[in-house]
Design an enzyme around this catalytic site. Sequence first.
Site, short mmCIF file in Angstrom:
data_model
loop_
_atom_site.label_atom_id
_atom_site.label_comp_id
_atom_site.label_asym_id
_atom_site.label_seq_id
_atom_site.Cartn_x
_atom_site.Cartn_y
_atom_site.Cartn_z
N GLY A 113 42.59 8.22 -22.62
CA GLY A 113 42.38 7.04 -20.67
C GLY A 113 43.01 6.35 -20.67
O GLY A 113 44.55 6.53 -20.36
N ASP A 145 52.61 -0.07 -24.88
CA ASP A 145 52.47 -0.80 -24.37
C ASP A 145 51.67 -1.45 -22.77
O ASP A 145 51.58 -2.43 -22.34
CB ASP A 145 53.81 -1.53 -24.04
N ARG A 183 49.92 5.21 -6.53
CA ARG A 183 49.48 6.77 -6.70
C ARG A 183 48.37 6.08 -5.86
O ARG A 183 47.76 5.99 -6.55
CB ARG A 183 49.46 7.17 -8.34
N ARG A 215 40.20 14.45 -14.35
CA ARG A 215 40.82 15.04 -14.23
C ARG A 215 39.96 16.04 -15.16
O ARG A 215 39.05 15.80 -15.93
CB ARG A 215 42.39 14.91 -15.66
N ASP A 256 44.95 16.58 -19.88
CA ASP A 256 44.08 15.08 -19.14
C ASP A 256 45.76 15.20 -18.30
O ASP A 256 45.13 13.97 -17.03
CB ASP A 256 44.57 14.44 -20.46
N ASN A 257 46.43 16.44 -17.68
CA ASN A 257 46.97 15.85 -16.64
C ASN A 257 46.55 16.92 -16.16
O ASN A 257 48.00 17.23 -14.93
CB ASN A 257 48.43 16.16 -17.24
#
Length: 492
Positions: free
Chosen positions: A90, A125, A176, A183, A258-259
């Site tokens: 996610g 992180d 972006r 995706r 996922d890309n």
Amino acid sequence: MPSFLNLNYVQTFQQLPTQLYSPMHPMSLSDPKLVIASPAAAALLDLNVDDLYNPEVLPVLSGKALHSDWQPIAMKYTGHQFGYYNPDLGDGRGLLLTEVENSRGQIWDLHLKGAGLTPYSRQGDGRAVLRSSIREFLCSEYLAAINVPTTRALSVVDSTTPVYRETVETGAMLIRVARTHIRFGHLEYCSFTDQHDLLKSLCDYTLDRHYPDIEKQCATLNLDSPYTAFFKLTVARTAKLIAQWQSIGFAHGVMNTDNMSILGETFDFGPFAFLDDYNPHYICNHSDHQRRYAFNKQPDIAYWNLSVLAQALLPLIPREDLVRILGTYPDIFKSEFHKLMKTKLGLVKNTPADEQLIKTTLDLLQSGKMDYSHFFRHISDLHNPATAQNLRNQCLDIQKFDQWKQIYLERLASESQSTEARILSMNMVNPKYILRNYLAQNAISAAQSGDYSELNRLFQVLQDPYSEQPEHESYAELPPNWGKELEISCSS
Ligand code: AMP
Ligand code: MG
């Protein structure tokens, strides 16, 4: 001219069921500074880039202030990473801030990458560092300049917030801009968790937003289901995108599902690279020990990824239709690649020997260890003895070069277009300026010490990649040896 603070903001994704996202606020950065902004990406939103340099806008670009219309979310998706399904993915460090409807009625997603922790951050992180944000910025805007479908980058902000990677770096944020953030992994999530109503809702949303003419497309494609037409269009777009990557020498590096954008755009920039010397086995991701995402495997990997997408669509599309459509991928890829390589070689007529000529050319580049982009840029001028000699000197297999040159010049002689027209058209598809890793690295090193001038200069040069820019000749030179051996850190 509108300002970033009063664009026409819309929130369409939030109308979908809440299993698809978590509402979130960004975690801001300390002492944000605007590093760079893209005039071309700003124009997509009807903005003048100067507006982004307005100090009132900086808190918005760095996640500190939110427009009152926005309802930021972290999107939920899953995906296959290096061949294995990961159910826990996610947006782990990015948020869909909002969507913008521009004056032409186009809707653009604004996604803030590096925005802090979300429910999907896992061990991460939630941050992005300056280095990787600059690389994504440069690459998105460069691919757009060479007409390759891609997500875009509006801005990069740096900060004094420490972020721990191999060393301590600074936290950065990138905005972006993309037509979609959906995706393959979104559809995998819905399907492989047996949420078939959710899958249908997401596909209906996708069709509504991205294929408003799907009924017409169905008629043209002779298909009765809009979902089937959607899969067919996705297969074709993906095949064409990968053919473009292969023809420009672009290695993505992390082609996990996922890309992969459902609109066939280049998506998520990690350890990508443009080839220097032509090595089809090149791997830009040094943690890719199985060599899964080597340059020459990209076409097969995209096919594999589409087969995962097909599986995800099984609740909506009959299996035999999925299999048949998937089966069209190799031919679409092959014919698109053939067409692109012919334009790179300046060939207009079709002859049965063309396929072999493309192969012979790539063999020459490989065995002669020649620079991919430099070679193509310069062969338009092969009749010039100085250019021919220069290329010959760069080739480690001189005999092969001489043979190739003879075959190629004979083939050019069979064309009917004038030499001037041919040179012109070749120079419009073979860029002179390439986003080479070492050029990006020079700009990053300077930016890390607070000097953004090199980054801005490189960005300007790369925005006009096909033109001669005599004052920037050094950016078009062959890379130094240290530049070819750079290892790009995959931690981003
Ligand atoms: P990527 O390799 O960048 O495509 O990321 C794969 C997954 O890891 C996505 O779900 C990302 O959101 C997540 N991710 C990557 N880097 C971080 C990070 N620093 N913190 C949290 N999640 C991350
Ligand atoms: Mg990703």
